[in-house]
Design a protein around this motif. Structure first.
Motif, PDB file in Angstrom:
ATOM      1  N   GLU A 164       0.832  -1.213   0.000  1.00  0.00           N
ATOM      2  CA  GLU A 164       0.000   0.000   0.000  1.00  0.00           C
ATOM      3  C   GLU A 164       0.863   1.258   0.000  1.00  0.00           C
ATOM      4  O   GLU A 164       0.569   2.228  -0.703  1.00  0.00           O
ATOM      5  N   ALA A 165       1.924   1.249   0.782  1.00  0.00           N
ATOM      6  CA  ALA A 165       2.821   2.408   0.874  1.00  0.00           C
ATOM      7  C   ALA A 165       3.422   2.741  -0.486  1.00  0.00           C
ATOM      8  O   ALA A 165       3.561   3.915  -0.857  1.00  0.00           O
ATOM      9  N   ALA A 166       3.769   1.699  -1.235  1.00  0.00           N
ATOM     10  CA  ALA A 166       4.398   1.896  -2.550  1.00  0.00           C
ATOM     11  C   ALA A 166       3.435   2.545  -3.539  1.00  0.00           C
ATOM     12  O   ALA A 166       3.857   3.134  -4.531  1.00  0.00           O
ATOM     13  N   LYS A 167       2.135   2.433  -3.271  1.00  0.00           N
ATOM     14  CA  LYS A 167       1.132   2.961  -4.208  1.00  0.00           C
ATOM     15  C   LYS A 167       0.888   4.456  -4.033  1.00  0.00           C
ATOM     16  O   LYS A 167       0.272   5.085  -4.883  1.00  0.00           O
ATOM     17  N   HIS A 168       1.381   5.032  -2.933  1.00  0.00           N
ATOM     18  CA  HIS A 168       1.211   6.476  -2.712  1.00  0.00           C
ATOM     19  C   HIS A 168       1.961   7.263  -3.782  1.00  0.00           C
ATOM     20  O   HIS A 168       3.071   6.906  -4.151  1.00  0.00           O
ATOM     21  N   THR A 169       1.366   8.342  -4.246  1.00  0.00           N
ATOM     22  CA  THR A 169       2.054   9.178  -5.238  1.00  0.00           C
ATOM     23  C   THR A 169       2.730  10.380  -4.579  1.00  0.00           C
ATOM     24  O   THR A 169       3.804  10.791  -4.986  1.00  0.00           O
ATOM     25  N   ASP A 170       2.095  10.923  -3.546  1.00  0.00           N
ATOM     26  CA  ASP A 170       2.673  12.065  -2.845  1.00  0.00           C
ATOM     27  C   ASP A 170       3.915  11.618  -2.067  1.00  0.00           C
ATOM     28  O   ASP A 170       3.829  10.737  -1.211  1.00  0.00           O
ATOM     29  N   PRO A 171       5.097  12.228  -2.347  1.00  0.00           N
ATOM     30  CA  PRO A 171       6.340  11.755  -1.740  1.00  0.00           C
ATOM     31  C   PRO A 171       6.348  11.783  -0.207  1.00  0.00           C
ATOM     32  O   PRO A 171       6.846  10.851   0.415  1.00  0.00           O
ATOM     33  N   GLU A 172       5.762  12.834   0.390  1.00  0.00           N
ATOM     34  CA  GLU A 172       5.737  12.923   1.855  1.00  0.00           C
ATOM     35  C   GLU A 172       4.857  11.825   2.456  1.00  0.00           C
ATOM     36  O   GLU A 172       5.221  11.159   3.421  1.00  0.00           O
ATOM     37  N   LYS A 173       3.664  11.665   1.861  1.00  0.00           N
ATOM     38  CA  LYS A 173       2.728  10.635   2.341  1.00  0.00           C
ATOM     39  C   LYS A 173       3.337   9.255   2.174  1.00  0.00           C
ATOM     40  O   LYS A 173       3.150   8.361   2.997  1.00  0.00           O
ATOM     41  N   LYS A 174       4.086   9.078   1.074  1.00  0.00           N
ATOM     42  CA  LYS A 174       4.718   7.789   0.797  1.00  0.00           C
ATOM     43  C   LYS A 174       5.718   7.442   1.900  1.00  0.00           C
ATOM     44  O   LYS A 174       5.667   6.345   2.467  1.00  0.00           O
ATOM     45  N   LEU A 175       6.589   8.386   2.235  1.00  0.00           N
ATOM     46  CA  LEU A 175       7.592   8.131   3.272  1.00  0.00           C
ATOM     47  C   LEU A 175       6.941   7.871   4.626  1.00  0.00           C
ATOM     48  O   LEU A 175       7.381   7.005   5.380  1.00  0.00           O
ATOM     49  N   GLU A 176       5.872   8.608   4.907  1.00  0.00           N
ATOM     50  CA  GLU A 176       5.144   8.410   6.171  1.00  0.00           C
ATOM     51  C   GLU A 176       4.556   6.993   6.218  1.00  0.00           C
ATOM     52  O   GLU A 176       4.664   6.289   7.228  1.00  0.00           O
ATOM     53  N   ALA A 177       3.979   6.565   5.097  1.00  0.00           N
ATOM     54  CA  ALA A 177       3.394   5.218   5.018  1.00  0.00           C
ATOM     55  C   ALA A 177       4.476   4.145   5.164  1.00  0.00           C
ATOM     56  O   ALA A 177       4.262   3.099   5.782  1.00  0.00           O
ATOM     57  N   PHE A 178       5.651   4.425   4.610  1.00  0.00           N
ATOM     58  CA  PHE A 178       6.766   3.489   4.748  1.00  0.00           C
ATOM     59  C   PHE A 178       7.221   3.388   6.204  1.00  0.00           C
ATOM     60  O   PHE A 178       7.513   2.301   6.694  1.00  0.00           O
ATOM     61  N   ARG A 179       7.267   4.534   6.887  1.00  0.00           N
ATOM     62  CA  ARG A 179       7.667   4.507   8.302  1.00  0.00           C
ATOM     63  C   ARG A 179       6.692   3.671   9.120  1.00  0.00           C
ATOM     64  O   ARG A 179       7.096   2.907   9.996  1.00  0.00           O
ATOM     65  N   GLU A 180       5.401   3.822   8.823  1.00  0.00           N
ATOM     66  CA  GLU A 180       4.383   3.053   9.548  1.00  0.00           C
ATOM     67  C   GLU A 180       4.518   1.558   9.256  1.00  0.00           C
ATOM     68  O   GLU A 180       4.357   0.725  10.152  1.00  0.00           O
ATOM     69  N   ALA A 181       4.819   1.235   7.997  1.00  0.00           N
ATOM     70  CA  ALA A 181       4.989  -0.180   7.629  1.00  0.00           C
ATOM     71  C   ALA A 181       6.226  -0.767   8.315  1.00  0.00           C
ATOM     72  O   ALA A 181       6.183  -1.882   8.839  1.00  0.00           O
ATOM     73  N   LEU A 182       7.313   0.005   8.339  1.00  0.00           N
ATOM     74  CA  LEU A 182       8.553  -0.467   8.981  1.00  0.00           C
ATOM     75  C   LEU A 182       8.350  -0.728  10.466  1.00  0.00           C
ATOM     76  O   LEU A 182       8.945  -1.646  11.036  1.00  0.00           O
ATOM     77  N   ALA A 183       7.474   0.063  11.096  1.00  0.00           N
ATOM     78  CA  ALA A 183       7.226  -0.098  12.535  1.00  0.00           C
ATOM     79  C   ALA A 183       6.566  -1.438  12.854  1.00  0.00           C
ATOM     80  O   ALA A 183       6.573  -1.882  14.005  1.00  0.00           O
ATOM     81  N   LEU A 184       6.002  -2.103  11.850  1.00  0.00           N
ATOM     82  CA  LEU A 184       5.335  -3.389  12.075  1.00  0.00           C
ATOM     83  C   LEU A 184       6.300  -4.572  12.057  1.00  0.00           C
ATOM     84  O   LEU A 184       5.925  -5.690  12.395  1.00  0.00           O
ATOM     85  N   LEU A 185       7.547  -4.341  11.648  1.00  0.00           N
ATOM     86  CA  LEU A 185       8.495  -5.455  11.544  1.00  0.00           C
ATOM     87  C   LEU A 185       9.077  -5.827  12.906  1.00  0.00           C
ATOM     88  O   LEU A 185       9.320  -4.954  13.729  1.00  0.00           O
ATOM     89  N   PRO A 186       9.336  -7.119  13.119  1.00  0.00           N
ATOM     90  CA  PRO A 186      10.060  -7.511  14.333  1.00  0.00           C
ATOM     91  C   PRO A 186      11.454  -6.881  14.310  1.00  0.00           C
ATOM     92  O   PRO A 186      11.993  -6.605  13.235  1.00  0.00           O
TER      93      PRO A 186
END
Length: 258
Positions: A164-186
């Protein structure tokens, strides 16, 4: 199997090996015992020998390849699997300018040799130029290690969020979504991914020699770091494009994301 911590009898899909004695688990149902906390898989008859406080003892974790990432780092008391550290150190010491680094496959028998050596000798494994002159054998061994993980570096739980994060077009929103996804990793997965992305960034800095940019590396590492959790073939096929984009974003932004 009941959703509780600790050991429970488990039915494994596909072939499984015991993490204690490293031999095959037979049967189709309830072949062994799985620890819900660390993902250790063992034969029922081996389970009394395995400490169930989830600090697997080194002598109980016999394999390095195909062993759960969290289990391995706990057993060895390291931040990351030593395979990742050792291969990356070796590649950085003599391979960063090698043309087609990670794209060119090493001779598969030699890659298997490295895998067997790591399983047998652990951090004493010799992957120096004297042992393996061709750097593509070392990149092959690292890719194989990552592909063999029972839970990929980008875990099944976090996978949909990364796509889902990769599908964002807005660069700021994309990075924010990536940070949230990374927080889910062990934690062990985050540490491994962080170290690997910093390395791949250094590979791209040598692009004029190795001809590998973030896009090329992402084609190689997309399916190595991510596997779609139980989706139909069409979705999995569609996801391939996004897997590449995920890895490309991680490489290009490793300095701000980790």
């Amino acid at each position: 199997s009941p959703e509780v911590g600790g050991m429970s009898v488990h039915t494994f899909r596909g072939p499984h090996w015991c993490d204690h004695c490293a031999s095959f688990m037979w049967g189709l149902m309830a072949q062994g015992v799985k620890c819900a906390d660390c993902g250790l898989n063992v034969h029922k008859q081996c389970s009394p020998m395995v400490p169930n406080d989830c600090k697997p003892d080194l002598k109980h974790v016999r394999k390095v390849y195909s062993c759960d990432l969290t289990t391995l780092v706990k057993a060895h008391n390291t931040a990351r699997p030593m395979v990742v550290d050792m291969c990356i150190r070796e590649i950085e010491s003599r391979g960063l300018k090698s043309e087609g680094l990670y794209r060119i496959s090493g001779f598969s028998d030699s890659v298997e040799d490295v895998k067997m050596a790591f399983d047998r000798d652990g951090e004493k494994t010799d992957i120096s130029v004297n042992a393996y002159e061709d750097i593509n054998i070392i990149t092959g061994a690292l890719k194989l290690y990552l592909r063999d993980l029972p839970v990929p570096v980008i875990s099944y739980d976090a996978y949909p969020r990364f796509i889902e994060a990769a599908k964002h077009t807005d660069p700021e929103k994309k990075l924010e979504a990536f940070r949230e996804a990374l927080a889910l990793l062990p934690q062990s997965h985050t540490e491994t991914l962080k170290y690997l992305m910093a390395h791949l960034k250094r590979v791209t800095l040598n692009e004029k020699d190795n001809l590998m940019n973030a896009e090329n590396l992402a084609i190689v590492f997309g399916p190595t770091l991510m596997r779609a959790p139980n989706v139909d073939a069409i979705t999995a096929l569609n996801d391939i494009r996004y897997q590449r984009q995920v890895v490309e974003v991680l490489i290009k932004n490793e300095d701000v994301l980790f």
